[in-house]
Design a protein around this motif. Structure first.
Motif, PDB file in Angstrom:
ATOM      1  N   THR A   1       0.783  -1.285  -0.042  1.00 53.87           N
ATOM      2  CA  THR A   1      -0.152  -0.009  -0.101  1.00 53.87           C
ATOM      3  C   THR A   1       0.931   1.006   0.210  1.00 53.87           C
ATOM      4  OG1 THR A   1      -0.062  -0.071   2.637  1.00 53.87           O
ATOM      5  CG2 THR A   1      -1.897  -1.208   1.188  1.00 53.87           C
ATOM      6  N   SER A   2       0.242   2.326  -0.332  1.00 55.22           N
ATOM      7  CA  SER A   2       1.074   3.648  -0.608  1.00 55.22           C
ATOM      8  C   SER A   2       0.339   4.842   0.286  1.00 55.22           C
ATOM      9  CB  SER A   2       1.223   3.970  -2.161  1.00 55.22           C
ATOM     10  OG  SER A   2       2.080   3.263  -2.824  1.00 55.22           O
ATOM     11  N   ASP A   3       0.941   5.784   0.567  1.00 57.89           N
ATOM     12  CA  ASP A   3       0.583   6.902   1.211  1.00 57.89           C
ATOM     13  C   ASP A   3       1.119   8.031   0.898  1.00 57.89           C
ATOM     14  OD1 ASP A   3      -0.789   8.247   3.696  1.00 57.89           O
ATOM     15  OD2 ASP A   3       1.085   8.884   3.747  1.00 57.89           O
ATOM     16  N   PHE A   4       0.682   9.113   0.251  1.00 63.25           N
ATOM     17  CA  PHE A   4       1.207  10.203  -0.567  1.00 63.25           C
ATOM     18  C   PHE A   4       0.979  11.603   0.273  1.00 63.25           C
ATOM     19  CE2 PHE A   4       0.566   7.347  -4.031  1.00 63.25           C
ATOM     20  CZ  PHE A   4       1.746   7.327  -4.424  1.00 63.25           C
ATOM     21  N   LYS A   5       1.969  12.293   0.077  1.00 59.91           N
ATOM     22  CA  LYS A   5       2.011  13.813   0.755  1.00 59.91           C
ATOM     23  C   LYS A   5       2.642  14.676  -0.546  1.00 59.91           C
ATOM     24  CE  LYS A   5       3.911  17.049   3.935  1.00 59.91           C
ATOM     25  NZ  LYS A   5       4.684  17.295   5.297  1.00 59.91           N
ATOM     26  N   LEU A   6       1.804  15.827  -0.564  1.00 61.40           N
ATOM     27  CA  LEU A   6       2.094  16.617  -1.666  1.00 61.40           C
ATOM     28  C   LEU A   6       2.409  18.026  -0.876  1.00 61.40           C
ATOM     29  CD1 LEU A   6       0.013  14.871  -3.112  1.00 61.40           C
ATOM     30  CD2 LEU A   6      -0.208  16.666  -4.594  1.00 61.40           C
ATOM     31  N   THR A   7       3.616  18.598  -1.404  1.00 59.80           N
ATOM     32  CA  THR A   7       4.276  19.659  -0.828  1.00 59.80           C
ATOM     33  C   THR A   7       4.287  20.857  -2.041  1.00 59.80           C
ATOM     34  OG1 THR A   7       5.525  18.670   0.874  1.00 59.80           O
ATOM     35  CG2 THR A   7       6.024  20.878   0.348  1.00 59.80           C
ATOM     36  N   PRO A   8       3.470  22.072  -1.948  1.00 62.13           N
ATOM     37  CA  PRO A   8       3.613  22.948  -2.888  1.00 62.13           C
ATOM     38  C   PRO A   8       4.993  23.741  -2.751  1.00 62.13           C
ATOM     39  CG  PRO A   8       1.601  23.174  -1.764  1.00 62.13           C
ATOM     40  CD  PRO A   8       2.390  22.054  -0.900  1.00 62.13           C
TER      41      PRO A   8
END
Length: 277
Positions: free
Chosen positions: A225-232
């Motif tokens: 499984t995956s977990d994502f975080k996005l940083t502008p």
């Protein structure tokens, strides 16, 4: 300290990849070559494990020489990328903490925006080419990362063509698709594949460019499984920093990124990505 603001993201990752637009620094070929090599090796020093090249500068012989010079220093296939040259046929396959990770890049040379006369084509985004290649990479690796140059300069909306080819890449075995246009586009969860249609432009040598906003994507993957975080991110005065959008800018960004398949939840310094149930 150009990338000081994202040092924690890069140093804290087991595997990182990025796209780099090769530049022409002068009329002197040797200067151009060395400056581009210096930039590539600088990215490696930031803990990049592979670099996808976007080439409108070097001819085939120069691209070959650049490839050889870089990989003499890295000791492995470090480059994938654009340019009708030997880099085209290459993939980067690495063992990362007991998992095999493959990275390959494609360019949609049939895009209405592409100039097929330029040395900008990597492996063509053609189903007869990418379907067997991705299937083979998936058979040989645990995780397949695909970079795509869609050949679209400033289109914020995902086109029907983009979605069609992204889904075909996913069906062939791509685990994550990282697209790049100068502007940010939406995120989609398609079956078991996470599609980031475009991360925008993190930094630019053109200080007048309005396209100096982008995203860093971090993924935690446990093998299943995956977990994502996005940083502008934004670029100003030659430095990359974490963006702190106001309410209007944030709403605009979320409207661009969110789709019928994902939600974004705000967390410190960025957004947590969740597929919709």
């Amino acid at each position: 300290d150009t990338f000081g603001a994202v040092k924690d993201i890069l140093k804290g990752s087991d595997y990182s990849t990025t796209s780099l637009h090769l530049s022409q620094f002068s009329d002197d070929q040797k200067v151009n070559m060395q400056e581009n090599i210096d930039n590539i090796m600088y990215l490696k020093s930031l803990n990049m494990k592979s670099v996808n090249l976007i080439n409108e500068t070097l001819d085939n012989v120069q691209a070959r020489d650049l490839q050889r010079a870089v990989e003499a220093q890295t000791g492995y296939n470090f480059l994938t990328g654009n340019g009708s040259n030997p880099i085209n046929s290459k993939t980067v396959q690495q063992d990362i903490k007991g998992k095999k990770v493959a990275n390959v890049s494609f360019t949609d040379i049939e895009s209405d925006y592409s100039d097929t006369l330029k040395n900008t084509t990597s492996i063509s985004l053609e189903p007869s080419i990418f379907i067997p290649l991705i299937k083979k990479l998936k058979e040989q690796n645990d995780y397949v990362v695909v970079n795509v140059d869609w050949g679209i300069p400033d289109e914020r909306h995902v086109t029907t063509r983009q979605q069609k080819y992204a889904h075909a890449l996913a069906d062939a075995g791509a685990d994550v698709i990282i697209g790049h246009n100068p502007v940010v586009q939406e995120i989609e969860k398609y079956k078991n594949t996470d599609i980031f249609y475009s991360l925008g432009n993190v930094t630019s040598e053109n200080f007048l460019s309005k396209n100096q906003q982008g995203l860093a994507v971090q993924q935690n993957w446990n093998g299943k499984t995956s977990d994502f975080k996005l940083t502008p991110l934004r670029s100003k005065a030659g430095k990359v920093s974490k963006a702190n959008p106001n309410k209007v800018e944030e709403k605009k960004l979320l409207n661009t990124l969110e789709s019928d398949t994902i939600n974004l939840k705000k967390e410190k310094g960025g957004y947590h990505y969740e597929p919709k149930k």
